[in-house]
Write an enzyme that holds these catalytic residues in place. Structure first.
Site, PDB file in Angstrom:
ATOM      1  N   SER A  42      40.465  42.374  29.176  1.00 38.46           N
ATOM      2  CA  SER A  42      41.248  42.408  30.419  1.00 38.46           C
ATOM      3  C   SER A  42      40.513  41.766  31.594  1.00 38.46           C
ATOM      4  O   SER A  42      39.378  42.142  31.918  1.00 38.46           O
ATOM      5  CB  SER A  42      41.564  43.871  30.757  1.00 38.46           C
ATOM      6  OG  SER A  42      41.905  43.996  32.128  1.00 38.46           O
ATOM      7  N   GLY A  43      41.185  40.844  32.267  1.00 40.35           N
ATOM      8  CA  GLY A  43      40.594  40.212  33.453  1.00 40.35           C
ATOM      9  C   GLY A  43      40.401  41.224  34.568  1.00 40.35           C
ATOM     10  O   GLY A  43      39.387  41.216  35.274  1.00 40.35           O
ATOM     11  N   LEU A  44      41.396  42.129  34.714  1.00 41.90           N
ATOM     12  CA  LEU A  44      41.280  43.151  35.763  1.00 41.90           C
ATOM     13  C   LEU A  44      40.073  44.052  35.492  1.00 41.90           C
ATOM     14  O   LEU A  44      39.248  44.306  36.371  1.00 41.90           O
ATOM     15  CB  LEU A  44      42.566  43.993  35.814  1.00 41.90           C
ATOM     16  CG  LEU A  44      42.504  45.232  36.724  1.00 41.90           C
ATOM     17  CD1 LEU A  44      42.289  44.822  38.178  1.00 41.90           C
ATOM     18  CD2 LEU A  44      43.770  46.081  36.576  1.00 41.90           C
ATOM     19  N   ASP A  54      40.105  40.807  41.031  1.00 42.79           N
ATOM     20  CA  ASP A  54      40.745  40.071  39.934  1.00 42.79           C
ATOM     21  C   ASP A  54      41.356  38.781  40.468  1.00 42.79           C
ATOM     22  O   ASP A  54      42.548  38.522  40.298  1.00 42.79           O
ATOM     23  CB  ASP A  54      41.805  40.992  39.290  1.00 42.79           C
ATOM     24  CG  ASP A  54      42.379  40.417  38.003  1.00 42.79           C
ATOM     25  OD1 ASP A  54      41.787  39.466  37.460  1.00 42.79           O
ATOM     26  OD2 ASP A  54      43.424  40.929  37.556  1.00 42.79           O
ATOM     27  N   ASP A  81      41.983  37.778  28.085  1.00 39.93           N
ATOM     28  CA  ASP A  81      42.890  37.498  29.192  1.00 39.93           C
ATOM     29  C   ASP A  81      42.234  36.356  29.975  1.00 39.93           C
ATOM     30  O   ASP A  81      41.335  36.577  30.781  1.00 39.93           O
ATOM     31  CB  ASP A  81      43.011  38.779  30.032  1.00 39.93           C
ATOM     32  CG  ASP A  81      43.707  38.547  31.362  1.00 39.93           C
ATOM     33  OD1 ASP A  81      44.257  37.449  31.566  1.00 39.93           O
ATOM     34  OD2 ASP A  81      43.685  39.492  32.182  1.00 39.93           O
ATOM     35  N   ASP A  83      43.316  34.412  32.283  1.00 41.79           N
ATOM     36  CA  ASP A  83      43.937  34.084  33.582  1.00 41.79           C
ATOM     37  C   ASP A  83      44.752  32.791  33.459  1.00 41.79           C
ATOM     38  O   ASP A  83      45.595  32.687  32.588  1.00 41.79           O
ATOM     39  CB  ASP A  83      42.868  34.000  34.676  1.00 41.79           C
ATOM     40  CG  ASP A  83      42.256  35.377  34.977  1.00 41.79           C
ATOM     41  OD1 ASP A  83      42.850  36.385  34.534  1.00 41.79           O
ATOM     42  OD2 ASP A  83      41.200  35.442  35.613  1.00 41.79           O
ATOM     43  N   GLU A 110      48.168  32.623  31.753  1.00 45.11           N
ATOM     44  CA  GLU A 110      49.379  32.954  32.505  1.00 45.11           C
ATOM     45  C   GLU A 110      49.791  31.768  33.359  1.00 45.11           C
ATOM     46  O   GLU A 110      48.937  31.004  33.840  1.00 45.11           O
ATOM     47  CB  GLU A 110      49.144  34.206  33.352  1.00 45.11           C
ATOM     48  CG  GLU A 110      48.042  34.082  34.381  1.00 45.11           C
ATOM     49  CD  GLU A 110      47.543  35.459  34.887  1.00 45.11           C
ATOM     50  OE1 GLU A 110      47.091  36.253  34.045  1.00 45.11           O
ATOM     51  OE2 GLU A 110      47.599  35.682  36.097  1.00 45.11           O
ATOM     52  N   LYS A 116      44.036  32.784  40.640  1.00 49.26           N
ATOM     53  CA  LYS A 116      45.174  33.706  40.536  1.00 49.26           C
ATOM     54  C   LYS A 116      44.890  35.031  41.247  1.00 49.26           C
ATOM     55  O   LYS A 116      43.776  35.285  41.711  1.00 49.26           O
ATOM     56  CB  LYS A 116      45.539  33.944  39.061  1.00 49.26           C
ATOM     57  CG  LYS A 116      44.413  34.266  38.117  1.00 49.26           C
ATOM     58  CD  LYS A 116      43.804  35.644  38.164  1.00 49.26           C
ATOM     59  CE  LYS A 116      44.749  36.795  38.205  1.00 49.26           C
ATOM     60  NZ  LYS A 116      44.565  37.703  37.036  1.00 49.26           N
ATOM     61  N   ASN A 118      45.942  39.371  40.760  1.00 47.08           N
ATOM     62  CA  ASN A 118      46.490  40.314  39.798  1.00 47.08           C
ATOM     63  C   ASN A 118      47.996  40.455  40.002  1.00 47.08           C
ATOM     64  O   ASN A 118      48.490  40.460  41.128  1.00 47.08           O
ATOM     65  CB  ASN A 118      45.803  41.682  39.945  1.00 47.08           C
ATOM     66  CG  ASN A 118      46.273  42.632  38.863  1.00 47.08           C
ATOM     67  OD1 ASN A 118      47.279  43.314  39.016  1.00 47.08           O
ATOM     68  ND2 ASN A 118      45.563  42.655  37.763  1.00 47.08           N
ATOM     69  N   SER A 119      48.713  40.595  38.907  1.00 40.78           N
ATOM     70  CA  SER A 119      50.182  40.600  38.944  1.00 40.78           C
ATOM     71  C   SER A 119      50.762  41.756  39.752  1.00 40.78           C
ATOM     72  O   SER A 119      51.916  41.698  40.190  1.00 40.78           O
ATOM     73  CB  SER A 119      50.727  40.670  37.522  1.00 40.78           C
ATOM     74  OG  SER A 119      50.255  39.584  36.787  1.00 40.78           O
ATOM     75  N   ARG A 155      51.605  33.478  28.784  1.00 44.90           N
ATOM     76  CA  ARG A 155      52.112  34.620  29.546  1.00 44.90           C
ATOM     77  C   ARG A 155      53.051  34.134  30.641  1.00 44.90           C
ATOM     78  O   ARG A 155      52.691  33.246  31.424  1.00 44.90           O
ATOM     79  CB  ARG A 155      50.920  35.372  30.129  1.00 44.90           C
ATOM     80  CG  ARG A 155      51.254  36.384  31.186  1.00 44.90           C
ATOM     81  CD  ARG A 155      50.044  37.264  31.412  1.00 44.90           C
ATOM     82  NE  ARG A 155      50.039  37.923  32.692  1.00 44.90           N
ATOM     83  CZ  ARG A 155      49.054  38.735  33.102  1.00 44.90           C
ATOM     84  NH1 ARG A 155      47.994  38.947  32.309  1.00 44.90           N
ATOM     85  NH2 ARG A 155      49.105  39.303  34.274  1.00 44.90           N
ATOM     86  N   HIS A 186      55.644  39.736  31.250  1.00 43.76           N
ATOM     87  CA  HIS A 186      55.088  40.789  32.086  1.00 43.76           C
ATOM     88  C   HIS A 186      56.110  41.230  33.138  1.00 43.76           C
ATOM     89  O   HIS A 186      56.957  40.438  33.566  1.00 43.76           O
ATOM     90  CB  HIS A 186      53.825  40.262  32.787  1.00 43.76           C
ATOM     91  CG  HIS A 186      52.879  41.355  33.187  1.00 43.76           C
ATOM     92  ND1 HIS A 186      53.010  42.650  32.794  1.00 43.76           N
ATOM     93  CD2 HIS A 186      51.755  41.325  33.966  1.00 43.76           C
ATOM     94  CE1 HIS A 186      52.033  43.379  33.286  1.00 43.76           C
ATOM     95  NE2 HIS A 186      51.247  42.593  34.017  1.00 43.76           N
TER      96      HIS A 186
HETATM   97  C1  SPV Z   1      44.701  42.360  32.914  1.00 46.34           C
HETATM   98  O1  SPV Z   1      44.492  43.356  32.231  1.00 46.34           O
HETATM   99  O2  SPV Z   1      43.848  41.804  33.576  1.00 46.34           O
HETATM  100  C2  SPV Z   1      46.048  41.805  32.987  1.00 46.34           C
HETATM  101  C3  SPV Z   1      47.184  42.680  32.877  1.00 46.34           C
HETATM  102  O3  SPV Z   1      46.154  40.626  33.218  1.00 46.34           O
HETATM  103  S1  SPV Z   1      47.667  43.064  34.461  1.00 46.34           S
HETATM  104  O4  SPV Z   1      46.558  43.682  35.159  1.00 46.34           O
HETATM  105  O5  SPV Z   1      48.772  43.966  34.297  1.00 46.34           O
HETATM  106  O6  SPV Z   1      48.065  41.849  35.121  1.00 46.34           O
HETATM  107 MG    MG Z   2      44.539  39.766  33.981  1.00 50.82          MG
END
Ligand code: SPV
Ligand code: MG
Length: 536
Positions: A42-44, A54, A81, A83, A110, A116, A118-119, A155, A186
């Site tokens: 996970s990027g986050l 993130d 992930d 990005d 994505e 980027k 975070n979503s 993504r 997502h």
């Molecule tokens: C992550 O886990 O970094 C993701 C999922 O990209 S989210 O945080 O929901 O974007």
């Molecule tokens: Mg991410």
């Protein structure tokens, strides 16, 4: 099975699969131990564990390094992930090559713009990537794979940026045609309506992954029924760790004591287990055993009659060379190499050896027995690897290092410098598989013959003298023990010299390796030796 193939099978499998987030080697191991078939890098979570946002604040190589640690300590595949691929198609190409080299099984990119966000942060303001540009990035990634099973997941962020289902489907179609192994759709809503609408419209044209962080209350069975391929639990280990760390830090800060906290934590032992210390212990047994468990036997029972008055009140092993008893010098050299389990076989004036502080075995028949019998009395020391030494020799320390460092099972030190021996010199002269070439690239040398005569009656060419120092591995000690047991049945066993043991090993087809030296040692047999030894 290769990790890439594992991931591909997981994504493309008929059953609903699950990936759990990890952000470090430790958390990756925990994911694997819990039973998950794969990891979401996970990027986050990775950025949060680093204490940054993130927003591509961590460089892509820092992320790469983190996932490499994760891959190194797990056997399940990692989907990173990635990005936006950290740039354009060219950055994507390099990323994919590096991920393949580091054992990562796939990457998800994505369709947003680098850098980027975070979503779940201001999603409606997030610009989406141009569809053709992003499709080209997918193709560039595919063309850069070092392994055909490496998966590229595309993504779609259309719902995050509030562009709606039509845009999501348009993008899905383009990315699918570009060759993505799966799509990740997502949503930031707390109900899965967008996701289910997408699934209905998209059908089963390719595997679809989801991240139900916001619509977490949806029963998993609903995902299964809609044909979703993989559910990603995207940040839950990080969040549980944060809660645990906040509680622990707060409690210890308040109480200024560990008394109430200890039982709430995993023991340190559990950390060692997760770090796979067992494997290291096992490897130490394999690679360090000869150093760690080595014992030593020093044969110091004899008086040294030729030394006359000098050995009236002590055995020759206790004669001082430059102020320190000969045997003490050997003990110090052994101790310095962590060989602490040293047994001295003593006989003549045995009480004088008592202050040495090592273990003793007594040969009270020292006068009418030979060295082999002394060794036989100390045979309990030959349970494992060992150094065996005459008690009347002094030698430079590197000789011991070379002997211990040799991999052979039975290894003797041979001095090739025999030019200046007296005609009546008594020594264990040897013939070897080759002469001492005194060259760094000298090959493996083996002992061929060892002389047993009291005085130089050795018929063939002499390659040197065994100085009375040898080492064994566990197997070598076993071989010596077996040979000794057989020799012990011979009537003259008690008078045998140590060289006779080596000769029997050779006669039985055993291998004795040689460490050549060129001087740098001496034995003390008579007045002349003793005088000379003071300049050693
Ligand atoms: C992550 O886990 O970094 C993701 C999922 O990209 S989210 O945080 O929901 O974007
Ligand atoms: Mg991410």
């Amino acid at each position: 099975m290769k990790k890439t193939t594992q991931l591909k099978n997981l994504i493309q499998g008929r059953d609903l699969g699950f990936l759990m987030e990890a952000h470090s080697g430790l958390s990756a191991r925990i994911v694997e131990e819990a039973g998950f078939p794969g990891i979401w890098g996970s990027g986050l979570s990775i950025s949060a564990a680093m204490g940054v946002r993130d927003n591509n604040e961590a460089s892509w190589t820092q992320v790469l390094e983190t996932v490499e640690f994760m891959a190194d300590c797990t056997s399940i595949p990692i989907l990173l992930d990635g990005d936006t691929g950290y740039g354009n198609f060219n950055n994507m190409r390099r990323l994919v090559r590096k991920l393949c080299q580091r054992g990562i099984a796939g990457v998800c990119i994505e369709d947003k713009v680098f850098p980027k966000t975070n979503s779940f942060l201001r999603g409606e303001q997030q610009p989406l990537a141009d569809i053709d540009e992003f499709s080209g990035k997918i193709k560039a990634g595919l063309d850069s794979r070092l392994d055909d099973d490496f998966c590229i997941v595309a993504r779609i962020e259309a719902f995050i940026a509030d562009w709606g289902l039509k845009e999501a489907l348009k993008r899905a179609d383009a990315y699918h045609r570009a060759g993505a192994a799966a799509l990740l759709i997502h949503s930031k809503r707390n109900r899965p309506d967008e996701i289910f609408a997408f699934m209905k419209a998209w059908g089963n044209r390719c595997p679809v992954m989801i991240v139900p962080t916001k619509y977490y209350s949806t029963p998993t069975e609903e995902f299964r029924q809609r044909g979703i391929s993989t559910v990603i639990w995207a940040n839950h280990l990080l969040r549980s760790a944060v809660k645990a760390m906040q509680n622990t830090a707060g409690e210890i800060f308040e109480q200024q004591s560990l008394i109430d906290i200890e039982d709430k934590l995993v023991p340190v032992k559990e950390i060692f287990r997760l770090q796979n210390d067992d494997e290291l212990a096992e490897a130490e047994g394999r690679y360090l055993a000869s150093k760690r468990d080595m014992a030593a036997i020093i044969l110091a029972a004899g008086r040294g009659k030729e030394l006359g008055d000098l050995t009236l009140d002590r055995p020759k092993a206790m004669l001082p060379v430059n102020g320190t008893p000969i045997i003490k010098q050997a003990l110090d050299q052994l101790h310095a190499r962590s060989i602490k389990d040293v047994t001295v076989v003593r006989g003549y004036k045995k009480k004088t050896l008592a202050p040495l502080g090592c273990s003793f075995v007594d040969n009270d028949h020292y006068d009418e027995t030979g060295e082999l019998y002394s060794l036989y009395l100390a045979r309990a020391q030959l349970e494992g690897p060992a150094v065996i030494s005459y008690g009347d020799i002094v030698f430079r320390s590197y000789i011991l290092d070379e002997l211990i460092g040799h991999a052979g099972d039975i290894v003797v030190v041979v001095d090739s410098y025999i030019g200046e021996r007296r005609p009546d010199y008594v020594g264990d002269f040897v013939r070897c598989s080759e002469k001492n070439r005194k060259s760094y690239d000298q090959g493996h040398v083996q002992l061929r013959e060892i002389e047993l005569a009291e005085k130089g009656s050795f018929a063939g060419p002499q390659d040197g003298e065994w100085i009375g120092l040898l080492k064994t591995t566990e197997a070598g000690s076993r071989a010596l023990l077996q040979t000794m047991e057989r020799l012990q049945e011979q009537p003259d066993f008690k008078q045998m010299k140590l060289a006779e043991l080596l000769r029997q090993v050779l006669a039985d087809g055993g291998v004795v390796d040689v460490v050549y030296i060129d001087g740098h040692w001496m034995d003390v047999d008579n007045y002349e030796d003793f005088a000379k030894s003071q300049g050693f």
